[in-house]
Design a protein around this motif. Structure first.
Motif, PDB file in Angstrom:
ATOM      1  N   GLU A 114     -16.324   0.179  -7.093  1.00 11.32           N
ATOM      2  CA  GLU A 114     -14.980  -0.325  -7.561  1.00 11.32           C
ATOM      3  C   GLU A 114     -14.710   0.048  -8.708  1.00 11.32           C
ATOM      4  O   GLU A 114     -15.328   0.005  -9.598  1.00 11.32           O
ATOM      5  CB  GLU A 114     -15.092  -1.977  -6.797  1.00 11.32           C
ATOM      6  N   LEU A 115     -13.251   0.105  -8.783  1.00  9.27           N
ATOM      7  CA  LEU A 115     -12.567   0.218 -10.070  1.00  9.27           C
ATOM      8  C   LEU A 115     -12.063  -1.245 -10.414  1.00  9.27           C
ATOM      9  O   LEU A 115     -12.141  -2.126  -9.598  1.00  9.27           O
ATOM     10  CB  LEU A 115     -11.386   1.004 -10.068  1.00  9.27           C
ATOM     11  N   ALA A 116     -11.552  -1.456 -11.562  1.00  5.06           N
ATOM     12  CA  ALA A 116     -11.032  -2.734 -11.899  1.00  5.06           C
ATOM     13  C   ALA A 116      -9.876  -3.328 -10.997  1.00  5.06           C
ATOM     14  O   ALA A 116      -9.044  -2.456 -10.787  1.00  5.06           O
ATOM     15  CB  ALA A 116     -10.565  -2.785 -13.369  1.00  5.06           C
ATOM     16  N   THR A 117      -9.777  -4.401 -10.702  1.00  7.51           N
ATOM     17  CA  THR A 117      -8.731  -4.833 -10.047  1.00  7.51           C
ATOM     18  C   THR A 117      -7.243  -4.785 -10.743  1.00  7.51           C
ATOM     19  O   THR A 117      -7.270  -5.178 -12.093  1.00  7.51           O
ATOM     20  CB  THR A 117      -9.019  -6.388  -9.743  1.00  7.51           C
ATOM     21  N   ILE A 118      -6.493  -4.669  -9.936  1.00  6.77           N
ATOM     22  CA  ILE A 118      -5.237  -4.376 -10.578  1.00  6.77           C
ATOM     23  C   ILE A 118      -4.215  -5.481 -10.166  1.00  6.77           C
ATOM     24  O   ILE A 118      -4.080  -5.772  -8.876  1.00  6.77           O
ATOM     25  CB  ILE A 118      -4.521  -3.020 -10.206  1.00  6.77           C
ATOM     26  N   GLU A 119      -3.373  -6.070 -10.763  1.00  9.32           N
ATOM     27  CA  GLU A 119      -2.321  -7.090 -10.537  1.00  9.32           C
ATOM     28  C   GLU A 119      -1.182  -6.393 -10.223  1.00  9.32           C
ATOM     29  O   GLU A 119      -0.686  -5.548 -10.871  1.00  9.32           O
ATOM     30  CB  GLU A 119      -2.112  -8.066 -11.608  1.00  9.32           C
ATOM     31  N   VAL A 120      -0.665  -6.742  -9.211  1.00 11.18           N
ATOM     32  CA  VAL A 120       0.822  -6.454  -8.731  1.00 11.18           C
ATOM     33  C   VAL A 120       1.714  -7.768  -8.554  1.00 11.18           C
ATOM     34  O   VAL A 120       1.874  -8.248  -7.574  1.00 11.18           O
ATOM     35  CB  VAL A 120       0.839  -5.781  -7.235  1.00 11.18           C
ATOM     36  N   PRO A 121       2.510  -7.848  -9.902  1.00 10.54           N
ATOM     37  CA  PRO A 121       3.246  -9.109  -9.885  1.00 10.54           C
ATOM     38  C   PRO A 121       4.409  -9.126  -8.789  1.00 10.54           C
ATOM     39  O   PRO A 121       4.694 -10.293  -8.512  1.00 10.54           O
ATOM     40  CB  PRO A 121       3.870  -8.924 -11.272  1.00 10.54           C
ATOM     41  N   ILE A 122       4.895  -7.860  -8.410  1.00 11.47           N
ATOM     42  CA  ILE A 122       6.148  -8.141  -7.370  1.00 11.47           C
ATOM     43  C   ILE A 122       5.642  -8.525  -6.104  1.00 11.47           C
ATOM     44  O   ILE A 122       6.324  -9.522  -5.511  1.00 11.47           O
ATOM     45  CB  ILE A 122       6.631  -6.783  -7.325  1.00 11.47           C
ATOM     46  N   SER A 123       4.314  -8.511  -5.709  1.00 14.71           N
ATOM     47  CA  SER A 123       4.023  -8.783  -4.372  1.00 14.71           C
ATOM     48  C   SER A 123       3.016  -9.868  -4.442  1.00 14.71           C
ATOM     49  O   SER A 123       2.578 -10.790  -3.778  1.00 14.71           O
ATOM     50  CB  SER A 123       3.358  -7.564  -3.809  1.00 14.71           C
ATOM     51  N   GLY A 124       2.300 -10.225  -5.837  1.00 20.59           N
ATOM     52  CA  GLY A 124       1.290 -11.270  -5.882  1.00 20.59           C
ATOM     53  C   GLY A 124       0.001 -10.858  -5.621  1.00 20.59           C
ATOM     54  O   GLY A 124      -0.922 -11.676  -5.679  1.00 20.59           O
ATOM     55  N   TYR A 125      -0.194 -10.023  -5.109  1.00 20.26           N
ATOM     56  CA  TYR A 125      -1.409  -9.177  -4.796  1.00 20.26           C
ATOM     57  C   TYR A 125      -2.566  -8.696  -5.812  1.00 20.26           C
ATOM     58  O   TYR A 125      -1.853  -8.363  -6.916  1.00 20.26           O
ATOM     59  CB  TYR A 125      -1.354  -8.133  -3.810  1.00 20.26           C
ATOM     60  N   GLN A 126      -3.572  -8.739  -5.996  1.00 23.09           N
ATOM     61  CA  GLN A 126      -4.467  -8.359  -6.843  1.00 23.09           C
ATOM     62  C   GLN A 126      -5.115  -7.322  -6.032  1.00 23.09           C
ATOM     63  O   GLN A 126      -5.913  -7.283  -4.966  1.00 23.09           O
ATOM     64  CB  GLN A 126      -5.484  -9.314  -7.341  1.00 23.09           C
ATOM     65  N   VAL A 127      -5.283  -6.143  -6.259  1.00 21.78           N
ATOM     66  CA  VAL A 127      -5.764  -5.010  -5.476  1.00 21.78           C
ATOM     67  C   VAL A 127      -6.908  -4.186  -6.274  1.00 21.78           C
ATOM     68  O   VAL A 127      -6.804  -4.025  -7.288  1.00 21.78           O
ATOM     69  CB  VAL A 127      -4.438  -3.894  -5.373  1.00 21.78           C
ATOM     70  N   THR A 128      -7.913  -4.204  -5.484  1.00 18.88           N
ATOM     71  CA  THR A 128      -9.200  -3.628  -6.054  1.00 18.88           C
ATOM     72  C   THR A 128      -9.352  -2.115  -5.235  1.00 18.88           C
ATOM     73  O   THR A 128      -9.503  -2.202  -4.077  1.00 18.88           O
ATOM     74  CB  THR A 128     -10.468  -4.225  -5.506  1.00 18.88           C
ATOM     75  N   PRO A 129      -9.375  -1.103  -6.208  1.00 22.11           N
ATOM     76  CA  PRO A 129      -9.827   0.259  -5.606  1.00 22.11           C
ATOM     77  C   PRO A 129     -11.063   0.270  -5.338  1.00 22.11           C
ATOM     78  O   PRO A 129     -11.976   0.042  -6.186  1.00 22.11           O
ATOM     79  CB  PRO A 129      -9.124   1.162  -6.567  1.00 22.11           C
ATOM     80  N   VAL A 130     -11.384   0.681  -4.265  1.00 24.48           N
ATOM     81  CA  VAL A 130     -12.832   1.023  -3.689  1.00 24.48           C
ATOM     82  C   VAL A 130     -13.080   2.445  -3.274  1.00 24.48           C
ATOM     83  O   VAL A 130     -12.341   3.256  -2.925  1.00 24.48           O
ATOM     84  CB  VAL A 130     -13.162   0.314  -2.260  1.00 24.48           C
TER      85      VAL A 130
END
Length: 223
Positions: A114-130
């Motif tokens: 996995e790569l570092a988790t990315i915060e997406v403020p506009i949606s509130g998601y924290q996205v982890t690239p696998v």
């Protein structure tokens, strides 16, 4: 190929970079909306642009979101989505969503990390690239036309080509990397992830960041 598990040597640089995935973002429990996307690397021989010679070599798997969606209509993205309670972990989330969106056989995918988790403020998601290696490719295609318009394999060589690179400008004034592959535009979070994969994998080529384009209206949905 690597002697231990059959992962090809062209993935070594990217794979070795996972020892330093960067600093993960942190969130309060109230803010957490975990999600994951699958960055699936494979090898294929694809038709060249405009009917030219076939393009072979490494590629990445993308989906083109349906144009009728309120959120991110028509955008090119990595398959993925939100974590569900039944998921074992975020890699499981990425694989499950990829199956639902592309019909992928998950048993043919080897998760690399996995790569570092990315915060997406506009949606509130924290996205982890696998990151995954497509060690046994399977048939893929649109599963639900209401969600996905097309499933795409795009060669890394085309993504790295400086002629396909632009700085994209959002009406809000935000700007970031963009990729035009024929008529397809990759921008936003997906473009940032692609740019990072190119850098980590040693495929990045210098490109003119002064070349700018406005994001077409058709890509600007509710979010």
């Amino acid at each position: 190929m690597s002697p231990d598990d059959g992962v090809p040597a062209w993935l070594d640089t990217l794979r070795n970079s996972l020892d330093d995935p960067g600093t993960p973002h942190t969130f309060t429990e109230e803010e957490r909306r975990p999600a994951a996307v699958l960055i699936l690397l494979g090898e294929d021989t694809l038709p060249g642009p405009d009917g030219g010679a076939p393009v072979g070599g490494p590629d990445l798997l993308f989906i083109e979101r349906a144009a009728g969606l309120r959120s991110h209509p028509g955008q090119v993205a990595f398959p993925g989505g939100g974590y569900e309670p039944g998921d074992h972990d975020l890699a499981d989330t990425a694989l499950r969503e990829s199956v639902e969106e592309t019909g992928l056989d998950r048993d043919g995918v080897q998760v690399l990390g996995e790569l570092a988790t990315i915060e997406v403020p506009i949606s509130g998601y924290q996205v982890t690239p696998v990151l995954g290696w497509w060690r046994r490719p399977s048939p893929i295609g649109v599963v639900d036309p209401g969600e996905v318009a097309a499933v795409l394999r795009i060669p890394i060589a085309r993504l790295a080509d400086p002629e396909n690179r632009f700085t994209m400008t959002h009406p809000s004034g935000r700007y970031g990397p963009g990729f035009f592959i024929g008529e397809l535009l990759i921008w936003g979070l997906t473009a940032y992830m692609v740019d990072g994969v190119l850098t980590r994998g040693g495929w990045q080529q210098p490109w003119d960041r002064r070349r700018t384009k406005n994001i077409p209206d058709r890509y600007l949905g509710r979010v």
